[in-house]
Design a protein around this motif. Structure first.
Motif, PDB file in Angstrom:
ATOM      1  N   ARG A  83       2.329  27.400 -29.925  1.00  0.00           N
ATOM      2  CA  ARG A  83       2.112  26.012 -29.517  1.00  0.00           C
ATOM      3  C   ARG A  83       3.253  25.110 -30.010  1.00  0.00           C
ATOM      4  O   ARG A  83       4.080  25.517 -30.827  1.00  0.00           O
ATOM      5  CB  ARG A  83       0.779  25.504 -30.062  1.00  0.00           C
ATOM      6  N   GLY A 103      -0.778  28.286 -33.855  1.00  0.00           N
ATOM      7  CA  GLY A 103      -1.249  26.957 -33.466  1.00  0.00           C
ATOM      8  C   GLY A 103      -0.286  25.836 -33.783  1.00  0.00           C
ATOM      9  O   GLY A 103       0.659  25.975 -34.556  1.00  0.00           O
ATOM     10  N   GLU A 104      -0.581  24.680 -33.185  1.00  0.00           N
ATOM     11  CA  GLU A 104       0.241  23.479 -33.330  1.00  0.00           C
ATOM     12  C   GLU A 104       0.503  23.161 -34.802  1.00  0.00           C
ATOM     13  O   GLU A 104      -0.387  23.187 -35.628  1.00  0.00           O
ATOM     14  CB  GLU A 104      -0.460  22.283 -32.695  1.00  0.00           C
ATOM     15  N   SER A 123      -3.653  29.397 -37.348  1.00  0.00           N
ATOM     16  CA  SER A 123      -4.168  28.163 -36.756  1.00  0.00           C
ATOM     17  C   SER A 123      -3.315  26.936 -37.062  1.00  0.00           C
ATOM     18  O   SER A 123      -2.343  27.007 -37.825  1.00  0.00           O
ATOM     19  CB  SER A 123      -5.606  27.922 -37.228  1.00  0.00           C
ATOM     20  N   GLN A 124      -3.752  25.810 -36.501  1.00  0.00           N
ATOM     21  CA  GLN A 124      -3.023  24.550 -36.594  1.00  0.00           C
ATOM     22  C   GLN A 124      -2.770  24.139 -38.048  1.00  0.00           C
ATOM     23  O   GLN A 124      -3.667  24.159 -38.873  1.00  0.00           O
ATOM     24  CB  GLN A 124      -3.822  23.425 -35.909  1.00  0.00           C
ATOM     25  N   GLY A 125      -1.521  23.768 -38.303  1.00  0.00           N
ATOM     26  CA  GLY A 125      -1.155  23.237 -39.607  1.00  0.00           C
ATOM     27  C   GLY A 125      -1.111  24.249 -40.735  1.00  0.00           C
ATOM     28  O   GLY A 125      -0.930  23.872 -41.903  1.00  0.00           O
ATOM     29  N   THR A 157      -6.984  26.707 -40.007  1.00  0.00           N
ATOM     30  CA  THR A 157      -6.285  25.428 -40.039  1.00  0.00           C
ATOM     31  C   THR A 157      -6.005  24.951 -41.465  1.00  0.00           C
ATOM     32  O   THR A 157      -6.862  25.024 -42.334  1.00  0.00           O
ATOM     33  CB  THR A 157      -7.059  24.365 -39.238  1.00  0.00           C
TER      34      THR A 157
END
Length: 195
Positions: A83, A103-104, A123-125, A157
């Motif tokens: 992402r 993830g972002e 995951s994100q972050g 995350t």
């Protein structure tokens, strides 16, 4: 997490019995001894330009990110989804299996090798950080180590995996948790816990 020994009286002061030693830092003396970036400066600069001008942008197609990483020396499997906002420090120190999601805003700070097995979700972050420093070194020299995420692992995350850690097959580093030691197959650390 082995620490390299420092010479006696090398900026370490001891207090009264029962108190911890205090290291007098002298960051000016930092040498970075033993750290090799792995590619010439021109390639490093080219990567940072591509990373910051194109790779992390929301408008850059996700399907192109694996190809860009491969062009800079990463080994990337098939059907890998990366992402926007993902930062990779050195692509040539990255190996990713098939069917991986990143993830972002994830940050792969790979001063040393990061190896991600198949069917892994980062995951994100999330932060995968292969870098550290010798806490007893007055000049704060590097103490880096590789990271390995085995097949089926999940780094949730805002979770952190520290240098030298292997996250076992199907193991989970839950949201906000910190993995500072190896996690065995299926092991879970959650709730901001520290493993």
């Amino acid at each position: 997490m082995a620490e390299t020994a420092v010479p006696p009286d090398a900026g370490i002061r001891t207090g009264p019995p029962g108190h911890r030693a205090v290291v007098e830092r002298s960051l000016r003396g930092f040498t970075g001894a033993g750290y090799d970036k792995g590619r010439p400066f021109v390639l490093q600069a080219a990567w940072f330009a591509v990373l910051h001008l194109v790779f992390v942008k929301w408008w850059f197609p996700a399907r192109w990110r694996p190809a860009v990483l491969r062009a800079f020396g990463a080994r990337i499997g098939r059907r890998v989804l990366i992402r926007h906002g993902v930062r990779v420090h050195w692509p040539w120190r990255l190996s990713v299996g098939d069917d991986v999601w990143i993830g972002e805003g994830a940050w792969l700070l790979n001063l040393r090798q990061i190896t991600i097995g198949h069917d892994v979700c980062v995951s994100q972050g999330a932060l995968l950080c292969t870098g550290s420093h010798q806490r007893l070194s007055p000049t704060f020299e590097f103490d880096n180590g590789p990271i390995r995420l085995e097949p089926g692992a999940w780094v949730a995350t805002r979770a952190v995996v520290l240098r030298g850690v292997t996250v076992g097959r199907g193991a989970v580093v839950g949201a906000g948790a910190v993995a500072r030691r190896d996690l065995g197959p299926g092991e879970v650390v959650t709730g901001g816990g520290v493993a």
